[in-house]
Design an enzyme around this catalytic site. Structure first.
Site, PDB file in Angstrom:
ATOM      1  N   ASP A   5       0.848  -1.191   0.000  1.00 16.21           N
ATOM      2  CA  ASP A   5       0.000   0.000   0.000  1.00 16.21           C
ATOM      3  C   ASP A   5       0.885   1.243   0.000  1.00 16.21           C
ATOM      4  O   ASP A   5       1.681   1.453   0.927  1.00 16.21           O
ATOM      5  CB  ASP A   5      -0.920  -0.004   1.218  1.00 16.21           C
ATOM      6  CG  ASP A   5      -2.084   0.966   1.052  1.00 16.21           C
ATOM      7  OD1 ASP A   5      -2.499   1.209  -0.089  1.00 16.21           O
ATOM      8  OD2 ASP A   5      -2.586   1.455   2.080  1.00 16.21           O
ATOM      9  N   PHE A  65       1.303   5.617  -0.621  1.00 12.13           N
ATOM     10  CA  PHE A  65       0.807   6.830   0.056  1.00 12.13           C
ATOM     11  C   PHE A  65       0.903   7.990  -0.937  1.00 12.13           C
ATOM     12  O   PHE A  65       1.369   9.061  -0.618  1.00 12.13           O
ATOM     13  CB  PHE A  65       1.686   7.072   1.292  1.00 12.13           C
ATOM     14  CG  PHE A  65       1.170   8.060   2.290  1.00 12.13           C
ATOM     15  CD1 PHE A  65      -0.151   8.045   2.717  1.00 12.13           C
ATOM     16  CD2 PHE A  65       2.034   8.986   2.859  1.00 12.13           C
ATOM     17  CE1 PHE A  65      -0.597   8.954   3.682  1.00 12.13           C
ATOM     18  CE2 PHE A  65       1.600   9.895   3.822  1.00 12.13           C
ATOM     19  CZ  PHE A  65       0.267   9.876   4.227  1.00 12.13           C
ATOM     20  N   HIS A  83      -4.251  13.848   0.528  1.00 11.70           N
ATOM     21  CA  HIS A  83      -4.504  13.098   1.769  1.00 11.70           C
ATOM     22  C   HIS A  83      -3.318  13.224   2.716  1.00 11.70           C
ATOM     23  O   HIS A  83      -3.492  13.452   3.922  1.00 11.70           O
ATOM     24  CB  HIS A  83      -4.760  11.631   1.435  1.00 11.70           C
ATOM     25  CG  HIS A  83      -4.828  10.730   2.633  1.00 11.70           C
ATOM     26  ND1 HIS A  83      -5.889  10.737   3.518  1.00 11.70           N
ATOM     27  CD2 HIS A  83      -3.951   9.801   3.101  1.00 11.70           C
ATOM     28  CE1 HIS A  83      -5.671   9.842   4.475  1.00 11.70           C
ATOM     29  NE2 HIS A  83      -4.503   9.262   4.251  1.00 11.70           N
ATOM     30  N   ARG A 136       0.406  17.628  12.679  1.00 12.41           N
ATOM     31  CA  ARG A 136       1.622  18.435  12.794  1.00 12.41           C
ATOM     32  C   ARG A 136       1.334  19.884  12.415  1.00 12.41           C
ATOM     33  O   ARG A 136       0.218  20.219  11.993  1.00 12.41           O
ATOM     34  CB  ARG A 136       2.720  17.881  11.860  1.00 12.41           C
ATOM     35  CG  ARG A 136       3.251  16.522  12.244  1.00 12.41           C
ATOM     36  CD  ARG A 136       4.380  16.090  11.320  1.00 12.41           C
ATOM     37  NE  ARG A 136       3.930  15.852   9.963  1.00 12.41           N
ATOM     38  CZ  ARG A 136       3.345  14.726   9.550  1.00 12.41           C
ATOM     39  NH1 ARG A 136       3.142  13.747  10.402  1.00 12.41           N
ATOM     40  NH2 ARG A 136       2.974  14.581   8.297  1.00 12.41           N
ATOM     41  N   GLU A 192     -10.366   4.000   3.518  1.00 17.33           N
ATOM     42  CA  GLU A 192      -9.408   4.703   2.677  1.00 17.33           C
ATOM     43  C   GLU A 192      -9.781   4.447   1.225  1.00 17.33           C
ATOM     44  O   GLU A 192      -9.767   3.297   0.762  1.00 17.33           O
ATOM     45  CB  GLU A 192      -7.967   4.258   2.966  1.00 17.33           C
ATOM     46  CG  GLU A 192      -7.483   4.752   4.317  1.00 17.33           C
ATOM     47  CD  GLU A 192      -5.990   4.568   4.537  1.00 17.33           C
ATOM     48  OE1 GLU A 192      -5.440   5.248   5.426  1.00 17.33           O
ATOM     49  OE2 GLU A 192      -5.387   3.734   3.822  1.00 17.33           O
ATOM     50  N   GLU A 229      -9.143   4.206  -2.425  1.00 13.10           N
ATOM     51  CA  GLU A 229      -7.927   3.983  -3.208  1.00 13.10           C
ATOM     52  C   GLU A 229      -8.241   3.307  -4.536  1.00 13.10           C
ATOM     53  O   GLU A 229      -9.335   2.775  -4.756  1.00 13.10           O
ATOM     54  CB  GLU A 229      -6.937   3.098  -2.430  1.00 13.10           C
ATOM     55  CG  GLU A 229      -6.539   3.624  -1.068  1.00 13.10           C
ATOM     56  CD  GLU A 229      -5.370   2.855  -0.460  1.00 13.10           C
ATOM     57  OE1 GLU A 229      -4.529   2.348  -1.241  1.00 13.10           O
ATOM     58  OE2 GLU A 229      -5.312   2.771   0.784  1.00 13.10           O
ATOM     59  N   ASP A 252      -8.992   0.350   1.854  1.00 10.90           N
ATOM     60  CA  ASP A 252      -8.072  -0.171   2.865  1.00 10.90           C
ATOM     61  C   ASP A 252      -8.596   0.244   4.233  1.00 10.90           C
ATOM     62  O   ASP A 252      -8.208   1.280   4.783  1.00 10.90           O
ATOM     63  CB  ASP A 252      -6.666   0.367   2.624  1.00 10.90           C
ATOM     64  CG  ASP A 252      -5.609  -0.397   3.388  1.00 10.90           C
ATOM     65  OD1 ASP A 252      -5.758  -1.626   3.504  1.00 10.90           O
ATOM     66  OD2 ASP A 252      -4.643   0.223   3.857  1.00 10.90           O
ATOM     67  N   ARG A 284      -7.913   3.640  13.211  1.00  6.03           N
ATOM     68  CA  ARG A 284      -7.054   4.795  13.466  1.00  6.03           C
ATOM     69  C   ARG A 284      -6.503   4.830  14.888  1.00  6.03           C
ATOM     70  O   ARG A 284      -5.351   5.237  15.107  1.00  6.03           O
ATOM     71  CB  ARG A 284      -7.830   6.089  13.181  1.00  6.03           C
ATOM     72  CG  ARG A 284      -8.344   6.231  11.766  1.00  6.03           C
ATOM     73  CD  ARG A 284      -7.232   6.278  10.748  1.00  6.03           C
ATOM     74  NE  ARG A 284      -7.741   6.539   9.400  1.00  6.03           N
ATOM     75  CZ  ARG A 284      -7.024   6.498   8.307  1.00  6.03           C
ATOM     76  NH1 ARG A 284      -5.727   6.189   8.378  1.00  6.03           N
ATOM     77  NH2 ARG A 284      -7.563   6.724   7.125  1.00  6.03           N
ATOM     78  N   GLN A 296      -3.857   2.171  15.199  1.00  9.39           N
ATOM     79  CA  GLN A 296      -2.682   2.607  14.440  1.00  9.39           C
ATOM     80  C   GLN A 296      -1.866   3.640  15.206  1.00  9.39           C
ATOM     81  O   GLN A 296      -0.631   3.592  15.226  1.00  9.39           O
ATOM     82  CB  GLN A 296      -3.123   3.176  13.089  1.00  9.39           C
ATOM     83  CG  GLN A 296      -1.972   3.619  12.200  1.00  9.39           C
ATOM     84  CD  GLN A 296      -2.451   4.092  10.838  1.00  9.39           C
ATOM     85  OE1 GLN A 296      -3.617   3.950  10.490  1.00  9.39           O
ATOM     86  NE2 GLN A 296      -1.547   4.652  10.049  1.00  9.39           N
ATOM     87  N   LYS A 330      -4.141  -2.236  10.061  1.00  5.09           N
ATOM     88  CA  LYS A 330      -4.358  -2.316   8.621  1.00  5.09           C
ATOM     89  C   LYS A 330      -4.555  -3.743   8.114  1.00  5.09           C
ATOM     90  O   LYS A 330      -5.052  -3.937   7.006  1.00  5.09           O
ATOM     91  CB  LYS A 330      -3.138  -1.730   7.888  1.00  5.09           C
ATOM     92  CG  LYS A 330      -2.945  -0.239   8.120  1.00  5.09           C
ATOM     93  CD  LYS A 330      -3.915   0.565   7.297  1.00  5.09           C
ATOM     94  CE  LYS A 330      -3.542   2.022   7.280  1.00  5.09           C
ATOM     95  NZ  LYS A 330      -4.392   2.804   6.375  1.00  5.09           N
ATOM     96  N   THR A 355      -8.974  -5.586   3.654  1.00  5.07           N
ATOM     97  CA  THR A 355      -8.904  -4.666   2.523  1.00  5.07           C
ATOM     98  C   THR A 355      -9.879  -5.179   1.474  1.00  5.07           C
ATOM     99  O   THR A 355      -9.781  -6.333   1.052  1.00  5.07           O
ATOM    100  CB  THR A 355      -7.488  -4.608   1.925  1.00  5.07           C
ATOM    101  OG1 THR A 355      -6.570  -4.155   2.926  1.00  5.07           O
ATOM    102  CG2 THR A 355      -7.431  -3.678   0.730  1.00  5.07           C
ATOM    103  N   THR A 397      -4.622   6.688  -0.144  1.00  3.89           N
ATOM    104  CA  THR A 397      -5.909   7.384  -0.111  1.00  3.89           C
ATOM    105  C   THR A 397      -5.936   8.550  -1.083  1.00  3.89           C
ATOM    106  O   THR A 397      -5.022   9.373  -1.120  1.00  3.89           O
ATOM    107  CB  THR A 397      -6.211   7.878   1.306  1.00  3.89           C
ATOM    108  OG1 THR A 397      -6.091   6.777   2.214  1.00  3.89           O
ATOM    109  CG2 THR A 397      -7.609   8.451   1.397  1.00  3.89           C
ATOM    110  N   GLU A 420      -9.915  12.599   7.717  1.00  2.00           N
ATOM    111  CA  GLU A 420      -9.845  13.957   7.183  1.00  2.00           C
ATOM    112  C   GLU A 420     -11.169  14.701   7.386  1.00  2.00           C
ATOM    113  O   GLU A 420     -11.181  15.868   7.792  1.00  2.00           O
ATOM    114  CB  GLU A 420      -9.519  13.914   5.694  1.00  2.00           C
ATOM    115  CG  GLU A 420      -8.159  13.329   5.366  1.00  2.00           C
ATOM    116  CD  GLU A 420      -8.059  12.945   3.917  1.00  2.00           C
ATOM    117  OE1 GLU A 420      -7.676  13.816   3.112  1.00  2.00           O
ATOM    118  OE2 GLU A 420      -8.365  11.780   3.573  1.00  2.00           O
TER     119      GLU A 420
END
Length: 435
Positions: free
Chosen positions: A136, A138, A143, A152, A210, A212, A244, A248, A251, A264, A268, A361, A375
């Protein structure tokens, strides 16, 4: 190409004559799994069609090639290569064309129709390939940026490596399931409050999706031999929609320092019909601009290296309320699948036929274009409306998520993927487990 077929194909069908996606089915007469193609509201069992001499006019396609249609997965057919895929697709388009050059093989042959042509609600769909490896990526920059802003400083939303290489992790192939498979909420460890120093255990509290795209491979490489980015597209059999599912909270606790694991690996979902790479050729598009100077092994000559695929996510609650959560586009990627393959193999990793590559994603930047609840809820800080009476932050038991994707503006020549759906069931709690 002409859109006319002797078989009635509804306007707007994802499975127009321009498409001809491949999958694996079982039928009322036989529980054995066979290769098939989707056409309108019907499927053609390629095993039965071949058994009734349906491929008699396909030149230079020997018996051992025809035998791949009798296999329970598409791996052997995929391994024949893109030229064989294209020839079979063109031949089947001719079989179904209004003015077919071979009407006696199916159009005017009631016996063969009874044996090999079924309505899609008569067949069971299965996982189309034996997937030995699943990686998978990114590559959805929007995203990545949206999530970076949640966790952050927005000025440092993207990690320093992000625009220099396609970030990825090796996921779990054994839990890839076809659309329609119910998904149990996973159990795991998480922090029950932001300031907690000891973990709690129980059902995931922040279950997410997610949105995808997935690429399934028809060709691999030998151990130690990287794949040239400008030749990597030849390794792709076709594409599917991919969800996917993500835990959260699990994770967030487990991911340091090696990345996600149980968050994860539990499931899927992919759409069951593989849209051949050749069917998507008219829909190439330019992706998100990356102004970073890439290392030579990632410098792809082709600029329109992603696809203009319209994507949407629908949520249906256990009460039957439905809402479209997101509408976005498959071109919202900063790396192509060719670049993903090139990066995957640059260290010498061998890929194999049937391997699955996830895009990561796919999101836009505005509300209503986002590919995850993470999100949409701003990291769980707010709820969003599903209807006038229902709100969500993350998924609840009984929720059904359906992803759809299609290409083209002409509703007579739509090239679509059908649906990728899954319904959330409560966590399984074994009798031996103490919580």
């Amino acid at each position: 190409m002409a859109s006319g077929s002797w078989l009635s194909i509804p306007k707007g069908s994802h499975f127009s004559l321009a498409n001809i996606p491949f999958g694996i089915i079982s039928t009322p007469p036989s529980v054995a799994k066979h290769a098939a193609v989707a056409i309108g509201d019907h499927v053609l069992d390629l095993h039965e069609f071949a058994s009734h001499q349906g491929f008699a006019e396909l030149q230079d396609f020997p018996p051992d090639h025809l035998a791949t249609f009798s296999q329970p997965t598409l791996n052997d057919f995929a391994a024949l290569g893109q030229d064989a895929h294209a020839r079979v697709r063109r031949y089947l388009q001719e079989i179904f064309a209004q003015e077919s050059a071979f009407p006696g093989l199916l159009k005017d042959n009631n016996e063969v129709q009874r044996a090999s042509l079924f309505r899609n609600d008569e067949v069971e769909l299965h996982l189309p390939m034996k997937i030995g490896g699943y990686t998978d990526f990114f590559a959805g920059k929007n995203h990545a940026y949206n999530c970076g802003c949640i966790f952050r400083d927005p000025a440092k939303a993207l990690q320093p490596n992000y625009l220099q290489l396609p970030v990825a992790y090796n996921s779990r192939a054994s839990s890839v399931v076809p659309s329609g498979t119910h998904i149990h909420r996973p159990l795991g460890q998480f922090l029950s409050t932001p300031g907690a120093v000891e973990s709690s255990f129980g059902p995931c509290r922040r279950l997410d999706i997610e949105l995808e795209l997935g690429a399934l491979l028809c060709k691999g490489n030998k151990l130690g031999e990287p794949i040239n980015v400008n030749e990597a597209e030849s390794n792709i059999f076709g594409f599917v929609l991919l969800n996917d599912w993500s835990a959260r909270d699990i994770q967030a606790w487990e991911a340091v320092p090696l990345g996600p694991f149980n968050a994860k690996t539990f499931a899927t979902s992919i759409s069951p019909w593989i849209v051949l790479k050749g069917a998507l050729e008219p829909f190439h598009a330019v992706g998100i601009l990356n102004e970073t100077k890439l290392h030579p092994y990632l410098r792809e000559v082709r600029k329109n290296n992603v696809y203009d695929i319209k994507l949407e996510v629908e949520l249906k609650t256990s009460d039957g309320e439905t809402a479209i959560l997101s509408r976005t586009n498959g071109s919202n990627l900063v790396y192509s699948f060719a670049q993903m393959i090139a990066h995957h193999t640059i260290g010498g990793c061998p890929l194999e036929v049937g391997d699955l590559i996830g895009s990561g994603t796919i999101s836009g930047l505005e509300p209503g274009t986002l590919g995850s609840f993470l999100e949409a809820s701003e990291g769980g800080k707010r709820s969003f409306d599903v209807s006038s009476t229902s709100q969500r932050t993350f998924l609840e038991d009984g929720d059904c998520v359906t992803i759809r994707g299609w290409c083209g503006e002409d509703d007579s020549n739509t090239v679509g993927f059908g649906e990728c759906s899954g319904t959330i069931l409560p966590a399984l709690k074994p009798s031996w487990l103490e919580t």
